[in-house]
Design a protein around this motif. Structure first.
Motif, PDB file in Angstrom:
ATOM      1  N   GLN A   1       1.683  19.344 -16.909  1.00  0.00           N
ATOM      2  CA  GLN A   1       0.687  20.397 -17.075  1.00  0.00           C
ATOM      3  C   GLN A   1       1.336  21.774 -17.050  1.00  0.00           C
ATOM      4  N   ARG A   2       2.386  21.913 -16.206  1.00  0.00           N
ATOM      5  CA  ARG A   2       3.056  23.209 -16.134  1.00  0.00           C
ATOM      6  C   ARG A   2       3.723  23.570 -17.446  1.00  0.00           C
ATOM      7  N   PHE A   3       4.281  22.583 -18.128  1.00  0.00           N
ATOM      8  CA  PHE A   3       4.998  22.859 -19.357  1.00  0.00           C
ATOM      9  C   PHE A   3       4.144  22.680 -20.603  1.00  0.00           C
ATOM     10  N   HIS A   4       2.909  22.291 -20.433  1.00  0.00           N
ATOM     11  CA  HIS A   4       2.027  22.097 -21.575  1.00  0.00           C
ATOM     12  C   HIS A   4       1.395  23.438 -21.929  1.00  0.00           C
ATOM     13  N   GLY A   5       1.651  23.890 -23.129  1.00  0.00           N
ATOM     14  CA  GLY A   5       1.104  25.169 -23.571  1.00  0.00           C
ATOM     15  C   GLY A   5       0.029  24.961 -24.609  1.00  0.00           C
ATOM     16  N   THR A   6      -0.220  26.013 -25.364  1.00  0.00           N
ATOM     17  CA  THR A   6      -1.210  25.940 -26.427  1.00  0.00           C
ATOM     18  C   THR A   6      -0.614  25.203 -27.621  1.00  0.00           C
ATOM     19  N   PRO A   7      -1.310  24.219 -28.132  1.00  0.00           N
ATOM     20  CA  PRO A   7      -0.791  23.528 -29.316  1.00  0.00           C
ATOM     21  C   PRO A   7      -0.702  24.500 -30.497  1.00  0.00           C
ATOM     22  N   VAL A   8       0.383  24.417 -31.245  1.00  0.00           N
ATOM     23  CA  VAL A   8       0.599  25.334 -32.364  1.00  0.00           C
ATOM     24  C   VAL A   8      -0.095  24.775 -33.611  1.00  0.00           C
ATOM     25  N   THR A   9      -0.986  25.603 -34.132  1.00  0.00           N
ATOM     26  CA  THR A   9      -1.632  25.276 -35.403  1.00  0.00           C
ATOM     27  C   THR A   9      -1.314  26.421 -36.361  1.00  0.00           C
TER      28      THR A   9
ATOM     29  N   ARG B   1       0.835  -1.205   0.000  1.00  0.00           N
ATOM     30  CA  ARG B   1       0.000   0.000   0.000  1.00  0.00           C
ATOM     31  C   ARG B   1       0.870   1.256   0.000  1.00  0.00           C
ATOM     32  N   ARG B   2       1.905   1.259   0.828  1.00  0.00           N
ATOM     33  CA  ARG B   2       2.784   2.427   0.897  1.00  0.00           C
ATOM     34  C   ARG B   2       3.514   2.640  -0.425  1.00  0.00           C
ATOM     35  N   GLU B   3       3.968   1.553  -1.038  1.00  0.00           N
ATOM     36  CA  GLU B   3       4.647   1.677  -2.332  1.00  0.00           C
ATOM     37  C   GLU B   3       3.691   2.224  -3.386  1.00  0.00           C
ATOM     38  N   GLU B   4       2.445   1.741  -3.372  1.00  0.00           N
ATOM     39  CA  GLU B   4       1.451   2.230  -4.333  1.00  0.00           C
ATOM     40  C   GLU B   4       1.172   3.715  -4.105  1.00  0.00           C
ATOM     41  N   GLU B   5       1.059   4.113  -2.829  1.00  0.00           N
ATOM     42  CA  GLU B   5       0.827   5.524  -2.529  1.00  0.00           C
ATOM     43  C   GLU B   5       2.000   6.369  -3.014  1.00  0.00           C
ATOM     44  N   LYS B   6       3.207   5.859  -2.810  1.00  0.00           N
ATOM     45  CA  LYS B   6       4.399   6.583  -3.252  1.00  0.00           C
ATOM     46  C   LYS B   6       4.401   6.720  -4.777  1.00  0.00           C
ATOM     47  N   LYS B   7       4.093   5.610  -5.476  1.00  0.00           N
ATOM     48  CA  LYS B   7       4.039   5.650  -6.936  1.00  0.00           C
ATOM     49  C   LYS B   7       2.948   6.603  -7.415  1.00  0.00           C
ATOM     50  N   GLN B   8       1.811   6.587  -6.730  1.00  0.00           N
ATOM     51  CA  GLN B   8       0.703   7.469  -7.098  1.00  0.00           C
ATOM     52  C   GLN B   8       1.115   8.935  -6.936  1.00  0.00           C
ATOM     53  N   LYS B   9       1.804   9.241  -5.831  1.00  0.00           N
ATOM     54  CA  LYS B   9       2.259  10.615  -5.624  1.00  0.00           C
ATOM     55  C   LYS B   9       3.262  11.012  -6.700  1.00  0.00           C
ATOM     56  N   GLU B  10       4.150  10.090  -7.074  1.00  0.00           N
ATOM     57  CA  GLU B  10       5.112  10.374  -8.138  1.00  0.00           C
ATOM     58  C   GLU B  10       4.394  10.631  -9.458  1.00  0.00           C
ATOM     59  N   ARG B  11       3.377   9.802  -9.748  1.00  0.00           N
ATOM     60  CA  ARG B  11       2.609   9.993 -10.986  1.00  0.00           C
ATOM     61  C   ARG B  11       1.912  11.351 -10.988  1.00  0.00           C
ATOM     62  N   GLU B  12       1.318  11.710  -9.836  1.00  0.00           N
ATOM     63  CA  GLU B  12       0.627  12.997  -9.741  1.00  0.00           C
ATOM     64  C   GLU B  12       1.603  14.150  -9.918  1.00  0.00           C
ATOM     65  N   ALA B  13       2.788  14.027  -9.305  1.00  0.00           N
ATOM     66  CA  ALA B  13       3.796  15.080  -9.447  1.00  0.00           C
ATOM     67  C   ALA B  13       4.245  15.189 -10.904  1.00  0.00           C
ATOM     68  N   GLU B  14       4.391  14.047 -11.563  1.00  0.00           N
ATOM     69  CA  GLU B  14       4.794  14.033 -12.971  1.00  0.00           C
ATOM     70  C   GLU B  14       3.718  14.684 -13.843  1.00  0.00           C
ATOM     71  N   GLU B  15       2.455  14.382 -13.546  1.00  0.00           N
ATOM     72  CA  GLU B  15       1.355  14.986 -14.305  1.00  0.00           C
ATOM     73  C   GLU B  15       1.321  16.498 -14.092  1.00  0.00           C
ATOM     74  N   GLU B  16       1.544  16.940 -12.842  1.00  0.00           N
ATOM     75  CA  GLU B  16       1.583  18.375 -12.574  1.00  0.00           C
ATOM     76  C   GLU B  16       2.709  19.027 -13.366  1.00  0.00           C
ATOM     77  N   GLU B  17       3.853  18.364 -13.403  1.00  0.00           N
ATOM     78  CA  GLU B  17       5.003  18.885 -14.147  1.00  0.00           C
ATOM     79  C   GLU B  17       4.658  19.001 -15.634  1.00  0.00           C
TER      80      GLU B  17
END
Length: 179
Positions: A115-123, A97-113
């Motif tokens: 999102q921070r660098f995701h801008g408007t797609p260039v068309t 459970r602790r390992e899964e929570e740790k992995k989940q937090k890492e995934r969430e942090a990665e997703e936040e990262e």
């Protein structure tokens, strides 16, 4: 041994040490009945450490099941061994459970990262709109600079501007040297 008539005793069962030396522990109280081992002994959990209510209920169900399966045989060792295995499983589940929570937090942090660098797609449309605004801003900056220079009395042209305006200047230095 707590008493001889009926025979009552306690056994403390501790899991193997998990992460950070975390263990779960329970103290079982057994009381022999008159017809033991043809009859299940009375058992209860006297104390527990690091166990939640669901785990305690699972241990009691396990004891019931093991006692029924081992009727007619001496079973205290079997019951204690089953509880020992269950406690080890609980420690493993906590670790997982602790390992899964740790992995989940890492995934969430990665997703936040991301999102921070995701801008408007260039068309093409986005780029053309941006380019028009950018060119307008540059033109405005040049106009302001020209007005400032006119107001400051700086109507002197740079060398590059002079050459661009009068192509005779390209050869003027050569003519000067020839004379």
């Amino acid at each position: 041994v707590l008493s001889e008539k009926p025979t009552t005793f306690t056994i403390t069962v501790t899991s193997e040490a998990g992460e950070n030396d975390e263990t779960v522990q329970t103290t079982l109280k057994f009381t022999y009945r008159e017809k033991y081992p043809d009859e299940t002994p009375l058992y209860e959990i006297v104390s527990q450490e690091n166990l939640d209510d669901n785990d305690v209920m699972d241990i009691i169900k396990l004891l019931e099941q093991q006692a029924e399966e081992n009727l007619g045989m001496v079973m205290i060792f079997t019951l204690v061994s089953a509880v020992q295995e269950k406690l080890n499983e609980i420690v493993d589940q906590i670790k997982t459970r602790r390992e899964e929570e740790k992995k989940q937090k890492e995934r969430e942090a990665e997703e936040e990262e991301k999102q921070r660098f995701h801008g408007t797609p260039v068309t093409i449309e986005n780029f053309l709109n941006w380019k028009a605004k950018f060119d307008a801003e540059l033109l405005e900056i040049k106009r302001k600079k020209m007005k400032e220079e006119e107001q400051a009395g700086k109507n002197k042209l740079s060398g590059k501007q002079l050459f661009e305006m009068d192509h005779n200047l390209d050869t003027s230095d050569i003519q000067f040297l020839e004379e």
